[in-house]
Structures are given as structure tokens and as C-alpha cells.
Design an enzyme around this catalytic site. Structure first.
Site, PDB file in Angstrom:
ATOM      1  N   SER A   1      76.032  34.886  71.524  1.00 36.09           N
ATOM      2  CA  SER A   1      76.786  33.647  71.955  1.00 36.09           C
ATOM      3  C   SER A   1      78.522  34.880  72.996  1.00 36.09           C
ATOM      4  O   SER A   1      79.079  33.198  72.979  1.00 36.09           O
ATOM      5  CB  SER A   1      77.391  33.246  71.144  1.00 36.09           C
ATOM      6  OG  SER A   1      75.867  32.596  70.125  1.00 36.09           O
TER       7      SER A   1
ATOM      8  N   GLU B   1      75.471  43.441  66.912  1.00 35.21           N
ATOM      9  CA  GLU B   1      74.833  41.556  67.433  1.00 35.21           C
ATOM     10  C   GLU B   1      74.655  41.254  65.815  1.00 35.21           C
ATOM     11  O   GLU B   1      73.753  41.664  65.527  1.00 35.21           O
ATOM     12  CB  GLU B   1      73.311  41.884  68.372  1.00 35.21           C
ATOM     13  CG  GLU B   1      73.696  42.407  69.596  1.00 35.21           C
ATOM     14  CD  GLU B   1      72.542  41.407  70.206  1.00 35.21           C
ATOM     15  OE1 GLU B   1      73.109  40.633  71.567  1.00 35.21           O
ATOM     16  OE2 GLU B   1      71.542  41.894  70.391  1.00 35.21           O
TER      17      GLU B   1
ATOM     18  N   HIS C   1      65.770  44.484  69.104  1.00 40.36           N
ATOM     19  CA  HIS C   1      66.584  44.092  68.458  1.00 40.36           C
ATOM     20  C   HIS C   1      66.189  42.614  67.448  1.00 40.36           C
ATOM     21  O   HIS C   1      65.390  42.850  66.412  1.00 40.36           O
ATOM     22  CB  HIS C   1      66.731  42.682  69.763  1.00 40.36           C
ATOM     23  CG  HIS C   1      66.667  41.411  70.359  1.00 40.36           C
ATOM     24  ND1 HIS C   1      66.720  40.334  69.940  1.00 40.36           N
ATOM     25  CD2 HIS C   1      68.025  41.459  70.924  1.00 40.36           C
ATOM     26  CE1 HIS C   1      67.466  39.639  69.835  1.00 40.36           C
ATOM     27  NE2 HIS C   1      68.355  39.994  71.005  1.00 40.36           N
TER      28      HIS C   1
ATOM     29  N   ASN D   1      69.552  39.866  78.233  1.00 43.29           N
ATOM     30  CA  ASN D   1      68.644  39.954  77.935  1.00 43.29           C
ATOM     31  C   ASN D   1      67.766  38.775  77.636  1.00 43.29           C
ATOM     32  O   ASN D   1      68.131  37.604  77.363  1.00 43.29           O
ATOM     33  CB  ASN D   1      68.634  40.463  76.243  1.00 43.29           C
ATOM     34  CG  ASN D   1      67.414  39.731  75.650  1.00 43.29           C
ATOM     35  OD1 ASN D   1      66.036  39.793  75.848  1.00 43.29           O
ATOM     36  ND2 ASN D   1      67.627  39.970  73.782  1.00 43.29           N
ATOM     37  N   TRP D   2      66.749  38.302  78.805  1.00 43.20           N
ATOM     38  CA  TRP D   2      65.990  37.247  79.585  1.00 43.20           C
ATOM     39  C   TRP D   2      64.750  36.852  77.968  1.00 43.20           C
ATOM     40  O   TRP D   2      64.722  35.785  78.354  1.00 43.20           O
ATOM     41  CB  TRP D   2      65.751  37.341  80.281  1.00 43.20           C
ATOM     42  CG  TRP D   2      66.580  37.194  81.273  1.00 43.20           C
ATOM     43  CD1 TRP D   2      67.699  37.585  81.730  1.00 43.20           C
ATOM     44  CD2 TRP D   2      65.920  37.594  83.155  1.00 43.20           C
ATOM     45  NE1 TRP D   2      68.122  37.450  82.581  1.00 43.20           N
ATOM     46  CE2 TRP D   2      67.365  37.940  84.137  1.00 43.20           C
ATOM     47  CE3 TRP D   2      64.901  37.949  83.596  1.00 43.20           C
ATOM     48  CZ2 TRP D   2      67.482  38.156  85.194  1.00 43.20           C
ATOM     49  CZ3 TRP D   2      64.923  37.920  85.410  1.00 43.20           C
ATOM     50  CH2 TRP D   2      66.330  37.799  85.818  1.00 43.20           C
ATOM     51  N   LYS D   3      64.044  38.216  77.145  1.00 46.98           N
ATOM     52  CA  LYS D   3      63.338  37.295  75.750  1.00 46.98           C
ATOM     53  C   LYS D   3      62.382  37.026  76.668  1.00 46.98           C
ATOM     54  O   LYS D   3      62.385  37.303  77.959  1.00 46.98           O
ATOM     55  CB  LYS D   3      64.179  35.829  75.336  1.00 46.98           C
ATOM     56  CG  LYS D   3      65.757  36.565  74.622  1.00 46.98           C
ATOM     57  CD  LYS D   3      66.759  35.609  74.059  1.00 46.98           C
ATOM     58  CE  LYS D   3      67.734  35.894  73.146  1.00 46.98           C
ATOM     59  NZ  LYS D   3      68.118  35.315  72.056  1.00 46.98           N
TER      60      LYS D   3
ATOM     61  N   GLY E   1      72.743  33.296  69.729  1.00 43.97           N
ATOM     62  CA  GLY E   1      71.675  32.128  70.254  1.00 43.97           C
ATOM     63  C   GLY E   1      72.209  30.581  69.670  1.00 43.97           C
ATOM     64  O   GLY E   1      71.400  29.918  69.592  1.00 43.97           O
TER      65      GLY E   1
ATOM     66  N   GLU F   1      65.765  40.373  67.293  1.00 46.05           N
ATOM     67  CA  GLU F   1      63.937  38.867  66.802  1.00 46.05           C
ATOM     68  C   GLU F   1      62.373  40.129  66.533  1.00 46.05           C
ATOM     69  O   GLU F   1      61.933  39.141  66.316  1.00 46.05           O
ATOM     70  CB  GLU F   1      64.498  37.913  68.247  1.00 46.05           C
ATOM     71  CG  GLU F   1      65.359  37.053  68.125  1.00 46.05           C
ATOM     72  CD  GLU F   1      65.508  36.604  70.064  1.00 46.05           C
ATOM     73  OE1 GLU F   1      64.930  36.945  70.953  1.00 46.05           O
ATOM     74  OE2 GLU F   1      66.527  36.273  69.922  1.00 46.05           O
TER      75      GLU F   1
ATOM     76  N   GLY G   1      71.909  37.256  75.943  1.00 48.44           N
ATOM     77  CA  GLY G   1      70.530  35.940  76.138  1.00 48.44           C
ATOM     78  C   GLY G   1      70.588  34.910  76.769  1.00 48.44           C
ATOM     79  O   GLY G   1      71.075  34.787  78.226  1.00 48.44           O
ATOM     80  N   GLY G   2      71.097  33.710  76.168  1.00 52.37           N
ATOM     81  CA  GLY G   2      70.787  32.627  76.988  1.00 52.37           C
ATOM     82  C   GLY G   2      72.156  32.537  78.131  1.00 52.37           C
ATOM     83  O   GLY G   2      71.666  31.676  79.157  1.00 52.37           O
TER      84      GLY G   2
HETATM   85  C1  PEP Z   1      70.715  38.441  72.294  1.00 57.76           C
HETATM   86  O1  PEP Z   1      69.346  38.521  72.584  1.00 57.76           O
HETATM   87  O2  PEP Z   1      70.240  38.995  72.084  1.00 57.76           O
HETATM   88  C2  PEP Z   1      71.581  37.300  72.134  1.00 57.76           C
HETATM   89  C3  PEP Z   1      73.262  38.054  72.101  1.00 57.76           C
HETATM   90  O3  PEP Z   1      71.451  36.115  72.989  1.00 57.76           O
HETATM   91  P1  PEP Z   1      72.487  34.958  72.979  1.00 57.76           P
HETATM   92  O4  PEP Z   1      73.727  35.780  73.960  1.00 57.76           O
HETATM   93  O5  PEP Z   1      72.084  34.238  73.377  1.00 57.76           O
HETATM   94  O6  PEP Z   1      73.421  34.586  71.964  1.00 57.76           O
END
Ligand code: PEP
Length: 245
Positions: free
Chosen positions: A207, A164, A94, A8-10, A170, A96, A228-229
Site C-alpha cells: 500500500s 512485503e 510474491h 508490479n502491475w499484476k 492491496g 500472491e 502494486g495499485g
Molecule cells: C504488491 O503487489 O507487491 C503490492 C505491494 O501491492 P500494493 O502496492 O497494491 O499494496
């Protein structure tokens, strides 16, 4: 067993950076891997993604879609366009989207149903906040998000769930092995009680990094990750995608 690794590149990367990433990725990813890799770039980069991944086994989708395919819905993303461009997935619900854009389960349910109708695979995200976990409401939240989010879904069509915990997204805080084990076991049995196949993949997200992926991927009912990150750079995401081998 086959795993799914989703990125997930957001709101990161422009079309040029997207093309650069995929040029590098294609040099390094073992195309005979049995695992599935899925990219969710920002909507403005879907065409660049479609072109870069055309003819490969790499999958992609949008980070959101609207519950209608067309009309007076300024700023929204049509799942039909994602399909027409060659996408296979849509990320739905998601945390967010839920917290920043106030998406509720009834809208999420319509999006899941529409994605399936168009033969896109909905990747439905669920998870509890820190307050909900601390007040002992985690399993209740998972149940209600699944019940409502899947209320219009077709159990015969493909579906992927991402568990999640909101407090782990994040933040660098990863749920511990027991928390992940308990949640995934519960989600698996809830899915079956709602009439969905026991083999419905359940990804963990929050994470995930190259350093913790190997341990997490071996937990029962963890069928891959939503990242994500750590999915923004080729080396770290590659290591995560190799955690099953
Ligand atoms: C996400 O955006 O779904 C996510 C899990 O982000 P991160 O890996 O950065 O916690």
C-alpha cells in the site's frame, strides 16, 4: 543513495495500454535520475514493454518464472525468454504466488538460482501474514523465507529483496514506521549472516502511495519500493519515484 522503484502491475493492462503508459511515462520521467525504475507487466505484455523501453535506462522483468527454462510445463514463463527479450529482473515468491498458486520456498529457491544463473536479477518477496505478526512470529518467518529462498543463491550475483507484509498488500494498510524499521534492519542483518552483501537492496511493499512514500523512503535500510495499485497510473507512480529527491 540510489533507490529502486518497482511497479508490479499484476494482471492489469493489455499491450496497447502498456504502450500508452510508457509513451506518457517517457515524456515525464527525468532520465538523469540516479534512481532505478523497474516495471513488471503481465507476461503477455513483455514484448510490448521490451520495445517501448528499448534504449532507455528503464528496467523491466516478469512477475514470475518457472524453475526450468524449457520443457513440458504448460502455462509457465521461461526466464530464458525474459532474458532473450532484454529483461533484467524476475519477481519471485510474491505473496500472491505463495497464497493463490501454493508456491513453496523450495521451488522459490530454484527460481532464484536459475534467474541468477541467467544473469537476471531476482527480486525475492518475503513477508508475514497478519496471523504470523499477531502471534509474534514475524522475524521467524522472515528468517525462514530468506534462509530457504536463498539456499541455492549465489552471494556474488545481484539480488534484491522486497519486504512485503502480506496484510499490507492491496489493503490500504501500511506497516507503521517502527514495523518497517524493525523488519528492514532484521532483513539486512539476516542477509549478512547468510553471507550476502550488506548493500543488498531491500524494498518495502504494501500500500505504498504518493502520500506516504516520502516518509517511508527515509527509513534506514529502505532502499526503495515494490508498488502494486499505485503503479498503474503515471501520475501516482511518478510521485512515488520522485520521493527520493
Ligand atoms: C504488491 O503487489 O507487491 C503490492 C505491494 O501491492 P500494493 O502496492 O497494491 O499494496
Amino acid at each position: 543513495m540510489k533507490k529502486i522503484f518497482a511497479a508490479n502491475w499484476k494482471l492489469h493492462k493489455n499491450p496497447q495500454e502498456t504502450r500508452q503508459f510508457f509513451t506518457e511515462w517517457k515524456k515525464q520521467w527525468n532520465t538523469s535520475s540516479q534512481d532505478e525504475v523497474v516495471f513488471f507487466p503481465p507476461a503477455t505484455n513483455l514484448e510490448a514493454t521490451a520495445q517501448a523501453l528499448d534504449g532507455t535506462s528503464l528496467r523491466w522483468g516478469s512477475q514470475n518464472c518457472y524453475s526450468e527454462v524449457k520443457g513440458a510445463f504448460t502455462g509457465e514463463i521461461s526466464a530464458q525468454t525474459v532474458k532473450d527479450l532484454g529483461g533484467q529482473y524476475v519477481l519471485i515468491g510474491h505473496s500472491e504466488r505463495r497464497s493463490l498458486f501454493l508456491e513453496k520456498d523450495n521451488l522459490i529457491a530454484k527460481k532464484v538460482a536459475l534467474a541468477q544463473k541467467l544473469d537476471l536479477i531476482p527480486l525475492l518477496c518475503i513477508g508475514e501474514t497478519l496471523g504470523e505478526r499477531e502471534s509474534g512470529r514475524t522475524l521467524y518467518i522472515l528468517r525462514s523465507q530468506l534462509e530457504e529462498g536463498l539456499s541455492q543463491a549465489d552471494s556474488m550475483k545481484r539480488l534484491v529483496i522486497a519486504y512485503e507484509p502480506v496484510w499490507a498488500i492491496g489493503t490500504g494498510k501500511v506497516a507503521n514506521n517502527d514495523q518497517v524499521k524493525e523488519a528492514h534492519k532484521e532483513v539486512n542483518s539476516l542477509l549478512q549472516s547468510l553471507g550476502f552483501p550488506g548493500a543488498t537492496p531491500i524494498l518495502y511493499g504494501g500500500s505504498v502511495k504518493a502520500e506516504n512514500a516520502k516518509e517511508l523512503v527515509s527509513i534506514p535500510h529502505v532502499n526503495g519500493f515494490l508498488v502494486g495499485g499505485a503503479s498503474l497510473e503515471v501520475p501516482s507512480f511518478l510521485q512515488i519515484c520522485r520521493s527520493n529527491s
